[in-house]
Each structure stands twice: as structure tokens, then as C-alpha cells.
Design a protein around this motif. Structure first.
Motif, PDB file in Angstrom:
ATOM      1  N   GLU A 100     -71.790  99.493 -27.935  1.00 19.25           N
ATOM      2  CA  GLU A 100     -71.918 100.058 -26.736  1.00 19.25           C
ATOM      3  C   GLU A 100     -72.406  99.223 -25.532  1.00 19.25           C
ATOM      4  O   GLU A 100     -72.980  98.228 -25.841  1.00 19.25           O
ATOM      5  CB  GLU A 100     -73.126 101.176 -26.961  1.00 19.25           C
ATOM      6  N   VAL A 101     -72.254  99.601 -24.255  1.00 19.76           N
ATOM      7  CA  VAL A 101     -72.665  98.898 -23.135  1.00 19.76           C
ATOM      8  C   VAL A 101     -74.316  99.107 -22.830  1.00 19.76           C
ATOM      9  O   VAL A 101     -74.692 100.261 -22.985  1.00 19.76           O
ATOM     10  CB  VAL A 101     -71.874  99.490 -21.778  1.00 19.76           C
ATOM     11  N   PRO A 102     -74.897  97.594 -22.879  1.00 19.21           N
ATOM     12  CA  PRO A 102     -76.359  97.936 -22.669  1.00 19.21           C
ATOM     13  C   PRO A 102     -76.769  97.921 -21.178  1.00 19.21           C
ATOM     14  O   PRO A 102     -75.939  97.623 -20.409  1.00 19.21           O
ATOM     15  CB  PRO A 102     -76.813  96.928 -23.243  1.00 19.21           C
ATOM     16  N   CYS A 103     -77.924  98.532 -20.847  1.00 21.21           N
ATOM     17  CA  CYS A 103     -78.388  98.600 -19.484  1.00 21.21           C
ATOM     18  C   CYS A 103     -78.792  96.880 -19.204  1.00 21.21           C
ATOM     19  O   CYS A 103     -79.489  96.115 -19.849  1.00 21.21           O
ATOM     20  CB  CYS A 103     -79.682  99.317 -19.585  1.00 21.21           C
ATOM     21  N   ASP A 104     -78.393  96.559 -17.920  1.00 22.20           N
ATOM     22  CA  ASP A 104     -78.521  95.132 -17.446  1.00 22.20           C
ATOM     23  C   ASP A 104     -80.005  94.809 -16.985  1.00 22.20           C
ATOM     24  O   ASP A 104     -80.325  93.885 -16.963  1.00 22.20           O
ATOM     25  CB  ASP A 104     -77.735  94.907 -16.527  1.00 22.20           C
ATOM     26  N   VAL A 105     -80.735  96.048 -16.825  1.00 21.81           N
ATOM     27  CA  VAL A 105     -81.998  95.967 -15.934  1.00 21.81           C
ATOM     28  C   VAL A 105     -83.078  95.850 -17.064  1.00 21.81           C
ATOM     29  O   VAL A 105     -84.274  95.152 -16.933  1.00 21.81           O
ATOM     30  CB  VAL A 105     -82.029  97.199 -14.957  1.00 21.81           C
ATOM     31  N   CYS A 106     -82.849  96.675 -18.311  1.00 23.60           N
ATOM     32  CA  CYS A 106     -83.724  96.631 -19.280  1.00 23.60           C
ATOM     33  C   CYS A 106     -84.214  95.530 -19.616  1.00 23.60           C
ATOM     34  O   CYS A 106     -83.246  94.453 -19.973  1.00 23.60           O
ATOM     35  CB  CYS A 106     -83.307  97.667 -20.272  1.00 23.60           C
ATOM     36  N   THR A 107     -85.389  95.084 -19.924  1.00 18.15           N
ATOM     37  CA  THR A 107     -86.072  93.815 -20.620  1.00 18.15           C
ATOM     38  C   THR A 107     -86.407  94.184 -21.894  1.00 18.15           C
ATOM     39  O   THR A 107     -86.857  95.322 -21.961  1.00 18.15           O
ATOM     40  CB  THR A 107     -87.261  93.360 -19.651  1.00 18.15           C
ATOM     41  N   GLY A 108     -86.498  93.244 -22.639  1.00 16.64           N
ATOM     42  CA  GLY A 108     -86.713  93.322 -24.212  1.00 16.64           C
ATOM     43  C   GLY A 108     -85.557  94.318 -24.968  1.00 16.64           C
ATOM     44  O   GLY A 108     -84.560  93.956 -24.831  1.00 16.64           O
ATOM     45  N   THR A 109     -86.009  95.567 -25.378  1.00 21.18           N
ATOM     46  CA  THR A 109     -85.055  96.259 -26.120  1.00 21.18           C
ATOM     47  C   THR A 109     -84.240  96.938 -24.904  1.00 21.18           C
ATOM     48  O   THR A 109     -84.598  97.583 -24.034  1.00 21.18           O
ATOM     49  CB  THR A 109     -85.685  97.361 -26.879  1.00 21.18           C
ATOM     50  N   LYS A 110     -82.787  96.603 -25.151  1.00 21.91           N
ATOM     51  CA  LYS A 110     -81.765  97.260 -24.340  1.00 21.91           C
ATOM     52  C   LYS A 110     -81.475  98.677 -24.430  1.00 21.91           C
ATOM     53  O   LYS A 110     -81.218  99.031 -25.695  1.00 21.91           O
ATOM     54  CB  LYS A 110     -80.729  96.422 -24.151  1.00 21.91           C
ATOM     55  N   LEU A 111     -81.629  99.687 -23.599  1.00 19.24           N
ATOM     56  CA  LEU A 111     -81.093 100.992 -23.888  1.00 19.24           C
ATOM     57  C   LEU A 111     -79.590 101.247 -23.415  1.00 19.24           C
ATOM     58  O   LEU A 111     -79.101 100.264 -22.787  1.00 19.24           O
ATOM     59  CB  LEU A 111     -81.953 101.813 -22.689  1.00 19.24           C
ATOM     60  N   LYS A 112     -79.154 102.292 -23.899  1.00 20.45           N
ATOM     61  CA  LYS A 112     -77.632 102.511 -23.652  1.00 20.45           C
ATOM     62  C   LYS A 112     -77.451 102.814 -22.398  1.00 20.45           C
ATOM     63  O   LYS A 112     -78.312 103.694 -21.504  1.00 20.45           O
ATOM     64  CB  LYS A 112     -77.350 103.645 -24.438  1.00 20.45           C
ATOM     65  N   ALA A 113     -76.370 102.136 -21.656  1.00 27.09           N
ATOM     66  CA  ALA A 113     -76.232 102.533 -20.254  1.00 27.09           C
ATOM     67  C   ALA A 113     -75.356 103.628 -19.905  1.00 27.09           C
ATOM     68  O   ALA A 113     -74.360 104.185 -20.891  1.00 27.09           O
ATOM     69  CB  ALA A 113     -75.241 101.331 -19.830  1.00 27.09           C
ATOM     70  N   LEU A 114     -75.545 104.458 -19.015  1.00 25.13           N
ATOM     71  CA  LEU A 114     -75.026 106.041 -18.847  1.00 25.13           C
ATOM     72  C   LEU A 114     -73.672 105.359 -17.713  1.00 25.13           C
ATOM     73  O   LEU A 114     -72.799 106.231 -17.544  1.00 25.13           O
ATOM     74  CB  LEU A 114     -75.958 106.962 -18.182  1.00 25.13           C
TER      75      LEU A 114
END
Length: 556
Positions: A100-114
Motif C-alpha cells: 500500500e502507498v504510505p503517507c509522505d507527511v506522517c512521521t513515525g508510523t506511516k498511515l495509508k495514503a488516500l
């Protein structure tokens, strides 16, 4: 911050117009606009003269920046509130999984990008996507479903977004490419080419689905063939077991007969010996009796008695001459050999019957249901209501002379065959003449007919009560061991084979081989003229019943 103030203030009022994030160490310019201290400092380090990013006012000397205490406190409180809100939202969002594509802004644990932004070249989770959905400047950015490697959407030569398509070179290009390498090429917007390519993909997808469907049907066809093969194998195995069981029983029966023959010879020898021994023992008994009488007489002191009895006792009693009488052991020389020869002859005869029976059983698996076609029947022919019987009458009916109707006393079946195998049986009992077989569709049906493969007929016939022939060129006389009461006709279209069987005797009558069929074949029947009632019996299309058994044949 009071509750009332929180309701009146919006996120846009606490955002730096340079970094587009909540103020960090906000400072004010002389024109009254606020920026992060780091942002405005870096901006003025790069740009001279010094200009306000918001109102574009120019300062010829670098202004002294003053910390905006009020905005700083408000931003801190807003940041804290936003972080709590983001934390709550973050807990509800999905963590990015492998693939899955991760969020580029999240630090630490990466959330799923929408979504991914083609302008910012970054992917965002639900929380970090919010500015693109609420800020007027960011709403104009192009959002797409999340994708990796956004840099691949940039022109490697000009570092601009790939938003055009060169139809000449079949490649994606940027705006600057159209004035350089692709200046004279046919260039269209990506959206336009996308529609065309998507339509082609739809056609390709339909073709692929059709190919998939064809292959699924082929799989089912192959599976069905395997099932048929298994059924044939099971049937052949069962038939083979029956054959060899019957042969084994025949061998065991011959073995028992050999043993009985040998035992019978031994019993006769023993019986003869018993008779001789009984006779000998009887004579021995008589001789012992005479010996006793002689001994008693010889010891007698009575002179008169001895002299009177001497004549009758002086000679031995009459007995058989046993000199030439012997019990000879029976000769077993050649007994086993003769038994084996008889067994071999019996097995050979039985094997021929078994093979013929097995062959007939196999072709009977291709049985078809036939009915006679009245449109082809010669006017003297009488067909039964069910279309299963035909015989020749004396009255010629007034029927339309269509192109299908025969001039001679013949009729075809309604059913035709242009591939595969088929088999049918016809009862011919009581007839003195008949013709049976198959004919191609284009045969000549008018005038006198000469039946031969060259003319499109594969037929056998009976003439003059006992003369059987295969209608070839020249005709072939058939010598049959028995008079068939029911004839079976088998055709293998692809193999070019037409075979005729005596169903009652399970015997092959004749086969046309090496035939080349190129059109429809019709079962062909001719009951022949009735010859003043001598040949009035009908030809009858009979149901195929396989009722014979190997054991029955072997016991014949």
C-alpha cells in the motif's frame, strides 16, 4: 483561548502562507502580515529586493522582524488542538501495509495514503489531505488515487509535470518538450489520449475475456474427453476382466477334463485288476478245498474208501490258464498334448467369438435413433406410422415427385451425419432380398441405381435368398456361416469406415475401409420388390440391446 474565540477562528488564520502549515515562531512584517520566522528569513535570504510574499510590498532595506506574541500564543493553542484532533483521527485510520502507498507527511508510523497530489508530488493520509480539501489555493491541485514513485510523473529533462502525450513517438511529455524535441510532433493532452487508449483497452479486455471463455470451454471439453476416456477405460477393463475370467474358466475346465480322463483310465485298470484278483482268489479257495480233501484221503486207512474216491480227487479242479493274462497299465502318452491341442482349438474359436463380441459391444455404444423419411420413399414403399418399418407394396401411390424421392424401391432416414460415429440395427428376418448401408446426400435418386462407393453408396445386399454381396466395384461375394436375422451398420466418418455385423452371431460381415467422406451421410434402406409375397416381410429399425455375455459364448 475562550470557547467563543475558538468558534470564530479558523485554521487558515493560523497558517503561514509560505510553508502552508501552522505558524512556528510567528513574526510580523512592517506591512502587517505574519509568517514563520524561519520561512520569511529563508525567503528573504534568496530574494532581493525584500518583498512581502502576501501583498508584494517591496522593502529596500531588510526589515526588522518582530515576534507577534498574540499570534504565537494563539497558534500554539491551535496547534495543540489540531494535534489532538489529528491524533483522534489518526487512531481511526489504517496503518500502511506492505504493497500500500504510505503517507509522505506522517512521521513515525506511516498511515495509508488516500490520495496523491500531482502538483506537490506527495501522497497524503486522511489527516494530511485535509488542507487540499479546504484551502482555496490547494483545491486547484490535481488529486489522484494514491500511487508510488510520483517522481516518475515528472519530465526527467525539464522537471515538469508530464501532462501531454506525443502520438508521433508514443510517449508522455511536458509543456517544454513541445517546444524542443517534440516541436513538430502530434501532441495531445493526456486526457484525450487516455480516452482513446481506455477505449482500446476496453476492446482488448473484451477480446481477452472472450479468449478466457474459449479456453474455459476448451478445459471443459478436455475434461469431458477425459471423462469419456475414463468411461471407455472402465468399460474396456470390465470387458477384459470378463474375457480373461471366461478364458481362465475354460482352461480350468479343460484341466478338470484331463484329470477326469486320466482318473477314468486308472479306474478301468483297477476294476479289471479287481475282477482278475477275485477270480484268482476263487480258484485258490477251490484248490485249497481240494488239497484238504486229498490230504485227508491220503491219510485214510480205509482201503475201499480211498480206492472209490481216488478217481475224483486224483486230478486238480478245472481252472483258467493265467499264463497270458496280465493287467497292463494304461498308456498316458500324448494325453496332455491332445488335451492342450483341444484347448488351443477351443480357445482359438472362443477368442474369435470374444473379439467379435467385444467389437460389436464397442460399436453399439454409438447407437442412434433413426426414423424413415417419407419424402425420399419410392411410391410403392409402405412406411409404418412410427417411421421404423418399410416394405414394398403392389400399389404405386400418387406422390409428388420431389428431388429427394427415389425412382427405385429405396428410402433414406431423416437423420444425417457429417462427423463422428453412428450405429443402427435393422431386422431382416423373413426377407429374401434387401439392401442396407449409407449413402451420401448428393446421390442420383432418379432412374436405375448402381450401388457402389464411386456412386456414393456403401451397401451390402441379399439376393435370391442366400446370395450375400458387398456392393463394391466389382461386387464381393460374402460367404456367411449363418443367415443374419438382424444386421448392424456402423460408420466412423473421420476414419472412413463402414462396417456390417450379424448381430445375432456377433460376427463381422464386411467392412468398407479407406473411404473419403466429404458430405452428409444418410442411412439407406431398400426392402426390394415383394416378388408376389415371397419378400413381403418389412425391414425394421430395431432398438439396440446389448444382451450377450462372454460367459454365454464360452459355454456354447
Amino acid at each position: 483561548m475562550s470557547a467563543a474565540a475558538s468558534c470564530l477562528l479558523t485554521e487558515d488564520q493560523f497558517l503561514c502562507s509560505i510553508c502552508l502549515d501552522v505558524f512556528t515562531d510567528p513574526v510580523s512584517t512592517p506591512c502587517g502580515h505574519n509568517f514563520c520566522k524561519t520561512c520569511i528569513t529563508k525567503h528573504w535570504d534568496k530574494n532581493v529586493p525584500y518583498q512581502c510574499p502576501n501583498c508584494k510590498k517591496v522593502f529596500y532595506t531588510r526589515p526588522q522582524l518582530q515576534v507577534n506574541t498574540f499570534i504565537s500564543e494563539m497558534a500554539a493553542q491551535f496547534r495543540q488542538s489540531a494535534q489532538q484532533k489529528a491524533s483522534s483521527s489518526r487512531s481511526k485510520q489504517q496503518v500502511s501495509k506492505p504493497g500500500e502507498v504510505p503517507c509522505d507527511v506522517c512521521t513515525g508510523t506511516k498511515l495509508k495514503a488516500l490520495k496523491s497530489c500531482l502538483v506537490c508530488l506527495e501522497s497524503y493520509c486522511e489527516t494530511h489531505l485535509e488542507p487540499h480539501l479546504t484551502r482555496p489555493a490547494l483545491k486547484r491541485h490535481q488529486l489522484i488515487d494514491p500511487v508510488e514513485n510520483l517522481e516518475g510523473r515528472m519530465c526527467p529533462k525539464h522537471d515538469k509535470l508530464l501532462e501531454l502525450f506525443c502520438k508521433t513517438d508514443q510517449t508522455c511529455v511536458c509543456m517544454l518538450c513541445t517546444v524542443s524535441d517534440h516541436k513538430t510532433h502530434d501532441v495531445v493532452p493526456l486526457k484525450e489520449e487516455y480516452k482513446g487508449k481506455k477505449a482500446k483497452l476496453g476492446k482488448t479486455e473484451a477480446e481477452i475475456q472472450q479468449m478466457i471463455q474459449k479456453r474455459r470451454l476448451k478445459i471443459e471439453e478436455i475434461k469431458h474427453s477425459v471423462e469419456l476416456s475414463k468411461e471407455d477405460a472402465d468399460r474396456e477393463t470390465a470387458d477384459g476382466v470378463q474375457v480373461f475370467t471366461a478364458l481362465k474358466e475354460s482352461v480350468e475346465r479343460s484341466q478338470a477334463e484331463l484329470i477326469d480322463t486320466i482318473k477314468e483310465k486308472q479306474r478301468k485298470t483297477e476294476k479289471q485288476a479287481e475282477v482278475f484278483i477275485k477270480e484268482l482268489e476263487q480258484e485258490i479257495s477251490e484248490l485249497k478245498k481240494r488239497s484238504t480233501e486229498v490230504e485227508q484221503l491220503s491219510q485214510s486207512e480205509d482201503h475201499l474208501h480211498l480206492l472209490q474216491s481216488f478217481t475224483s480227487l486224483n486230478a486238480a479242479p478245472p481252472t483258467k490258464d493265467w499264463t497270458e493274462i496280465n493287467v497292463r497299465p494304461p498308456s498316458y502318452l500324448g494325453t496332455v498334448r491332445r488335451a492342450v491341442n483341444q484347448l488351443e482349438m477351443r480357445l482359438s474359436k472362443q477368442m474369435k467369438k470374444l473379439l467379435a463380441e467385444a467389437e460389436l459391444k464397442r460399436v453399439q455404444q454409438s447407437a442412434v435413433d433413426l426414423t424413415l423419411d417419407p419424402d425420399t420413399a419410392q411410391p410403392n414403399l409402405i412406411l409404418s406410422h412410427d417411421g421404423k418399418q418399410v416394405n414394398c407394396g403392389d400399389v404405386k401411390k400418387n406422390l409428388p415427385d420431389n428431388r429427394k424421392r427415389f425412382y427405385c424401391v429405396c428410402v433414406l432416414a431423416k437423420q444425417s451425419f457429417s462427423s463422428g460415429r453412428f450405429y443402427y440395427e435393422v431386422k431382416v428376418k423373413g426377407k429374401t432380398e434387401w439392401d442396407l448401408g449409407v449413402a451420401r446426400e448428393s446421390i442420383n435418386r432418379k432412374g436405375n441405381i448402381t450401388s457402389s462407393p464411386q456412386n456414393g453408396y456403401w451397401v451390402i445386399c441379399l439376393r435370391n435368398e442366400n446370395k450375400y454381396e458387398a456392393c463394391a466395384s466389382p461386387s464381393v461375394r460374402l460367404f456367411l456361416k449363418s443367415r443374419p436375422e438382424k444386421v448392424g451398420v456402423f460408420v466412423d466418418y473421420e476414419e472412413g469406415l463402414v462396417s456390417f455385423y450379424d448381430v445375432g452371431a456377433a460376427a463381422l460381415i464386411y467392412s468398407f475401409t479407406g473411404c473419403c467422406f466429404t458430405e452428409k451421410l444418410y442411412p439407406y434402406f431398400s426392402p426390394a420388390p415383394n416378388h408376389a409375397g415371397k419378400n413381403s416381410a418389412p425391414l425394421i429399425i430395431s432398438p439396440v440391446n446389448d444382451t450377450r455375455h462372454y460367459r454365454t459364448i464360452l459355454l456354447m
